[in-house]
Design an enzyme around this catalytic site. Structure first.
Site: not given
Length: 395
Positions: A183, A211, A242
């Site tokens: 990340s 991610h 996310k």
């Protein structure tokens, strides 16, 4: 005693402030999107959200959540094995399994809980966990809760991983653990090489796709798609917070027996409320949208390629990335904060990252690209970076 403790805390806070490491939160007074409004009334272009596919304020997700709120209520008020579970939770678990090509899935309040609750139920002091040194804090904390022998290898360094696997042959079961996308840097784990070493040294693999899912791979199915390993990895963890709508909720998906045992013994699952029905319903809708169209992933990939190419051409030091994370390296913590504040004045919302979030001397501004960004948003961001960087003598 608190008066003494208070003085200690005040000293610690003062040291953090003096070192230029203090973290301050900005107040947003609008929905999350490419352009947001902060409490000062200023509208800014947001480049620091994990809203990779621009779904945080998607009308179809909001409608699904509203419908579930009317039909299934606000919350569950207990844990699933005590009060039962709703059909929406089971449907979302099945949907996640289909998306990743796995056998089963289990929901958590967040991926931090998924990672915190995955190791201890599965492994003991007879076993080994071999973890990438840059893995997320939630993986580090989860490993600490487990009695398995701990090994670490340098970030994406396959020679070091092989060395650790050779040492770990002394243990019964071996689990290699890696982020799919790291990340802070944005690099993708070399999963095909990790998998090959796992096969060679009789180990299992766990990937945190937080991610990478929705982002990496031609159709955004994550690193297992990127390396043609769909359905081959034993454990995948991830988040709905996310790319998949940006709300809350985590999951572990993988081999059926692993998921079955987590339902029996994983403490964050057994002792935490299930996610609200409206979040589950919106999550189902998210995966439905992604299975029906690849438009958002294509836009994200094009936006990221454009931004990285233009920033490199302007002279910025950008970490190699195959994700939507672009680390603009500054190496100085106060400088990263100053530059982020100056960019905010230009209408560009970014955040400086510095120790302890990244190693000392590795301060940066992490720019996160979204499918919601238009070309003019990207161009304005690049122009602002160039202007402020020249004033601060960064380039």
């Amino acid at each position: 005693m608190y008066s003494q403790f208070q003085k200690y805390l005040q000293g610690e806070l003062a040291d953090i402030q003096q070192a230029g490491l203090s973290k301050n939160e900005r107040i947003i007074v609008s929905p999350q999107n490419a352009v947001i409004k902060v409490d000062s009334g200023q509208e800014v272009i947001n480049f620091c959200a994990n809203n990779y596919l621009g779904l945080s304020d998607n009308a179809e997700l909001i409608a699904a959540a509203k419908s579930a709120l009317d039909q299934r209520g606000y919350g569950m008020s207990s844990v699933r094995f005590i009060c039962g579970t709703q059909d929406l939770h089971k449907d979302l678990e099945a949907t996640i399994s289909r998306f990743f090509g796995t056998e089963d899935a289990i929901l958590y309040a967040a991926c931090f809980d998924a990672n915190g609750g995955v190791f201890e139920p599965l492994l003991s002091e007879e076993d080994a966990i071999i973890s990438d040194v840059l893995n997320h804090a939630s993986i580090i904390d989860g490993v600490r809760l487990c009695k398995a022998q701990r090994y670490r290898y340098a970030n994406a360094d396959m020679a070091d991983l092989e060395n650790q696997l050779q040492i770990a042959q002394a243990q019964r079961f071996r689990l290699i653990v890696t982020d799919g996308v790291f990340s802070m840097d944005g690099n993708v784990a070399p999963l095909e090489k990790i998998y090959a070493l796992a096969q060679k040294y009789n180990a299992m693999v766990m990937v945190d796709e937080s991610h990478s899912a929705g982002v990496v791979g031609k159709t955004g199915h994550g690193v297992t798609e990127r390396y043609n390993l769909r359905g081959q990895i034993e454990i995948i963890t991830g988040t709905l917070g996310k790319a998949f709508g940006g709300a809350i909720g985590g999951f572990t998906t993988g081999k059926k027996e692993i998921i079955d045992l987590l339902r029996q013994r994983s403490r964050p699952y057994l002792f935490s409320n299930s996610i609200p029905p409206m979040v589950a319903a919106a999550g189902i809708k998210t995966f439905e949208l992604l299975e029906n169209s690849n438009t958002l992933q294509d836009k994200l990939h094009a936006n990221t390629a454009f931004f990285v190419e233009k920033m490199k051409s302007a002279g910025f030091d950008i970490k190699p990335t195959e994700s939507a994370i672009c680390a603009v390296m500054l190496y100085d913590a106060p400088l990263s904060q100053t530059m982020a504040a100056r960019l905010m004045d230009e209408g560009i919302y970014v955040t400086g990252f510095y120790f302890p979030v990244v190693p000392k001397g590795q301060a940066r501004i992490r720019v996160q690209i979204s499918a919601a960004h238009k070309k003019e948003h990207l161009e304005k961001c690049i122009d602002a970076f160039v202007k402020i960087a020249k004033e601060l003598k960064v380039i």
